[in-house]
Each structure stands twice: as C-alpha cells, then as structure tokens.
Scaffold this motif. Structure first.
Motif, short mmCIF file in Angstrom:
data_model
loop_
_atom_site.label_atom_id
_atom_site.label_comp_id
_atom_site.label_asym_id
_atom_site.label_seq_id
_atom_site.Cartn_x
_atom_site.Cartn_y
_atom_site.Cartn_z
N SER A 1 0.83 -1.20 0.00
CA SER A 1 0.00 0.00 0.00
C SER A 1 0.87 1.25 0.00
O SER A 1 2.00 1.24 0.49
N ILE A 2 0.32 2.29 -0.57
CA ILE A 2 0.94 3.61 -0.52
C ILE A 2 -0.16 4.58 -0.09
O ILE A 2 -1.27 4.55 -0.62
N THR A 3 0.13 5.38 0.93
CA THR A 3 -0.87 6.27 1.52
C THR A 3 -0.31 7.67 1.60
O THR A 3 0.80 7.89 2.08
N SER A 4 -1.10 8.63 1.13
CA SER A 4 -0.75 10.05 1.19
C SER A 4 -1.69 10.73 2.17
O SER A 4 -2.92 10.56 2.08
N ARG A 5 -1.13 11.47 3.11
CA ARG A 5 -1.92 12.23 4.08
C ARG A 5 -1.54 13.70 3.97
O ARG A 5 -0.36 14.04 4.10
N ASN A 6 -2.55 14.55 3.74
CA ASN A 6 -2.31 15.98 3.55
C ASN A 6 -3.30 16.78 4.37
O ASN A 6 -4.51 16.57 4.24
N LEU A 7 -2.80 17.69 5.17
CA LEU A 7 -3.64 18.59 5.94
C LEU A 7 -3.81 19.86 5.10
O LEU A 7 -2.87 20.63 4.92
N ILE A 8 -5.02 20.06 4.58
CA ILE A 8 -5.30 21.21 3.71
C ILE A 8 -5.53 22.46 4.55
O ILE A 8 -4.93 23.51 4.31
N THR A 9 -6.43 22.38 5.52
CA THR A 9 -6.66 23.43 6.51
C THR A 9 -6.75 22.75 7.87
O THR A 9 -6.69 21.53 7.96
N ASP A 10 -6.95 23.54 8.91
CA ASP A 10 -7.08 22.96 10.25
C ASP A 10 -8.31 22.06 10.37
O ASP A 10 -8.37 21.20 11.23
N ASP A 11 -9.30 22.26 9.49
CA ASP A 11 -10.54 21.49 9.55
C ASP A 11 -10.71 20.50 8.41
O ASP A 11 -11.71 19.79 8.35
N SER B 1 -8.71 17.60 5.83
CA SER B 1 -7.53 16.84 5.41
C SER B 1 -7.91 15.94 4.24
O SER B 1 -9.08 15.58 4.07
N LEU B 2 -6.93 15.57 3.46
CA LEU B 2 -7.13 14.71 2.30
C LEU B 2 -6.23 13.49 2.47
O LEU B 2 -5.02 13.61 2.64
N VAL B 3 -6.84 12.30 2.47
CA VAL B 3 -6.11 11.05 2.61
C VAL B 3 -6.43 10.18 1.42
O VAL B 3 -7.60 10.00 1.07
N GLY B 4 -5.40 9.66 0.76
CA GLY B 4 -5.61 8.77 -0.36
C GLY B 4 -4.74 7.52 -0.22
O GLY B 4 -3.62 7.61 0.29
#
Length: 188
Positions: free
Chosen positions: A166-176, A178-181
C-alpha cells in the motif's frame, strides 16, 4: 465468532488476505515491527464493509528518522533480522524486517523415515518507508510478503504466498480539512 470470511484483517488499513504462517500456528506479523492494533468484535463499524464477526487493523511501526539501528536473532525454530533508520535524516524513516523458519533440523531427529524426508519452511518480509514532505504532508509505503511451504515426504504438500502493498498520502489542507488517499494491492 462467525466464519473466517466474516473477519477482516488490515495492515495499515490495507486488506490482508492471509494472516498466518506455519499451518496456522504463527501470525504473519512480526512482533518487532508492530506499533498498535485496534480490534472490533461484534458491533463492527460500517466503514469496515459489513463484516459481522470482527475487524482487526494492525498498525506497523514507522522507521526511525534520527538514527540507524538493527537487531538479529538466531533461534532453534525461527531466525529474524530488523534494520531501521533515516535514509534522509529527519524526513524519511525506513524499517525492514524478515523472519525465516529453520526448523527442518528438528524433523531430521525423528525416527520415522517419512518425517525425516519432510520439509517445512515459512518466511515473512516487511518493508515500511515513511517520508514527511512538510508538517502537513506525508507519504507512507508498506509491503508485506509471507510464504509457507510444507512437504510430507513424497506423499503430499502445499505452498502459498501472500503479498500486501500500500501507498498512503496524508495531507492537511486546513485545520478542519484533510485529504487522505490510498492505493493498495494484495494477492494470495
């Protein structure tokens, strides 16, 4: 307890198709690389795809981002090795672990000729890489390969392998927000 098909086993949220080694006596997961686990039994949340018996998510350790270290052990039945450290200090952590059976010498001690002519072996290999691009963005790669082989003299035997990646990307866009793929692949 429901049937095995109603149990879901995940490694860092990716489905594991086979979770045991050595005819079911050992777990496919090397305890040296486990971080945590969450078990749901009975009332399994709906995000686990309708499994009615249980769901188990096993979280693997991320490699050390500061220092290199490792370990090696040679046992009567199992040998194992572990290496972890920072390919890019403070940004990337790598952890690699392997276990392999070395129990065939025990079969050679038995008086029965069929048992002495038998062969049993298993292995598991784990690789985890975690990279932090920024305080708000990281990428994780996890690979688990396991295998079993058993041959009873010339009479019968079996061999199988299990692979999960698996490969997982975690990104916090704003404090409220997040984008996880995740992209995952498994075979058995």
């Amino acid at each position: 307890g429901g049937p095995a098909a109603q149990n879901l086993i995940l490694m860092n949220e990716a489905i594991v198709l086979s979770n045991s080694l050595a005819l079911g006596f050992l777990s496919s997961f090397n305890g040296d690389v486990l971080q945590n686990f969450t078990l749901y039994k009975g009332a399994v949340p709906s995000n686990f795809g309708g499994r009615s018996a249980s769901a188990l998510n096993i979280e693997m350790r991320k490699g050390d981002k500061e220092n290199w270290k490792g370990s090696f052990s040679l046992g009567t039945g199992v040998s194992k090795v572990l290496l972890e450290g920072p390919p890019v200090k403070e940004k990337t952590g790598l952890i690699a672990a392997a276990r392999r059976s070395n129990a065939n010498w025990l079969l050679r001690q038995v008086d029965n000729a069929d048992v002495r002519a038998s062969n049993i072996r298993f292995h598991d290999l784990y690789l985890g890489v975690s990279h932090q691009f920024s305080q708000k963005s990281n990428l994780d790669l996890n690979i688990l390969n396991t295998g079993d082989y058993f041959q009873f003299a010339d009479n019968f035997g079996f061999e199988w392998n299990n692979f999960v990646g698996s490969i997982t990307s975690r990104n916090l866009i704003t404090d409220d927000f997040s984008l996880v793929g995740m992209a995952a692949y498994g075979s058995f």
